[in-house]
Design an enzyme around this catalytic site. Structure first.
Site, PDB file in Angstrom:
ATOM      1  N   TYR A  35     -12.799  17.853  19.275  1.00 47.07           N
ATOM      2  CA  TYR A  35     -11.527  17.238  18.874  1.00 47.07           C
ATOM      3  C   TYR A  35     -11.608  16.555  17.514  1.00 47.07           C
ATOM      4  CZ  TYR A  35      -9.145  18.769  22.947  1.00 47.07           C
ATOM      5  OH  TYR A  35      -8.551  19.590  23.864  1.00 47.07           O
ATOM      6  N   GLU A  86       0.824  -1.210   0.000  1.00 45.00           N
ATOM      7  CA  GLU A  86       0.000   0.000   0.000  1.00 45.00           C
ATOM      8  C   GLU A  86       0.864   1.269   0.000  1.00 45.00           C
ATOM      9  OE1 GLU A  86      -2.500  -1.294   3.379  1.00 45.00           O
ATOM     10  OE2 GLU A  86      -4.167  -1.253   1.958  1.00 45.00           O
TER      11      GLU A  86
HETATM   12 ZN   LIG Z   1      -5.286  -1.130   3.614  1.00 43.55          ZN
END
Ligand SMILES: [Zn+2]
Length: 211
Positions: free
Chosen positions: A120, A74
């Site tokens: 937040y 990735e």
């Molecule tokens: Zn992934």
């Protein structure tokens, strides 16, 4: 921070995510830029809970392996973020439970996935964009992420998980943890009448804490 310190920090933060169940198996990857233009990325099939700092992959600015184990498949997600957001020095991608659950919901706003639940979430995640689904390894996903990354430091990949860029490794980790927490809150509140922050309150936060 020296390269060795950054390697140690990636392993330490990876173990922390794993120990708390935010990362599992060999899912998820962490990267951080070095001062010389190269960058570090967790290796393919590595478990974030058991990283060996000396084997973390080092890549050049175009994504070619310089040293260490073969990088995560990735890597292109990280490269897309760095190319579109030059001020970013770290990128984290997870398959964390609640964020993945939200990424599978029908009828979410692809330009702004989270309703304004907490201050937040607004400050650390901002407008979370949804990238369309592509199968693992399909580099069309890189183009989809690249398009969104110019305006979003946090992108949710449909039926997959979140990618977050930050100006430091700890900032990227904190933001993706806030994203996971917000996804959990969103699921807890589904179907319940909810008092969201008003548009005025969101605008005020964006003025006080620009991201
Ligand atoms: Zn992934």
């Amino acid at each position: 921070m020296s390269e060795q310190q950054l390697r140690d920090q990636i392993a330490e933060l990876g173990k922390s995510l794993y120990d708390r169940g935010i990362a599992h198996g060999s899912a998820g990857n962490i990267s951080a830029k070095l001062d010389d233009g190269n960058w570090l990325l967790t290796p393919t099939n590595s478990c974030l809970g058991r990283l060996d700092p000396s084997r973390i992959s080092k890549l050049d600015a175009s994504g070619r392996l310089v040293s260490g184990d073969p990088p995560s498949k990735e890597a292109f997600l990280h490269l897309a973020m760095y190319q579109e957001r030059p001020a970013s020095t770290a990128v984290v991608h997870l398959h964390s439970l609640h964020a993945v659950a939200v990424s599978c919901l029908a009828d979410i706003d692809p330009a702004n996935v989270f309703p304004p639940i907490t201050a937040y979430a607004v400050m650390q995640v901002g407008k979370l964009a949804l990238a369309p689904y592509y199968p693992p390894g399909d580099t069309s996903l890189a183009d989809a992420v690249r398009k969104l990354a110019t305006n979003h430091h946090a992108v949710l990949l449909a039926n997959h998980g979140p990618v977050v860029a930050g100006t430091s490794l700890s900032a990227a980790i904190n933001a993706i943890e806030e994203l996971e927490q917000t996804a959990h809150l969103m699921l807890l509140l589904q179907g319940r009448p909810t008092r969201l922050l008003t548009p005025e309150q969101v605008a005020d936060l964006n003025r006080r804490f620009p991201n």
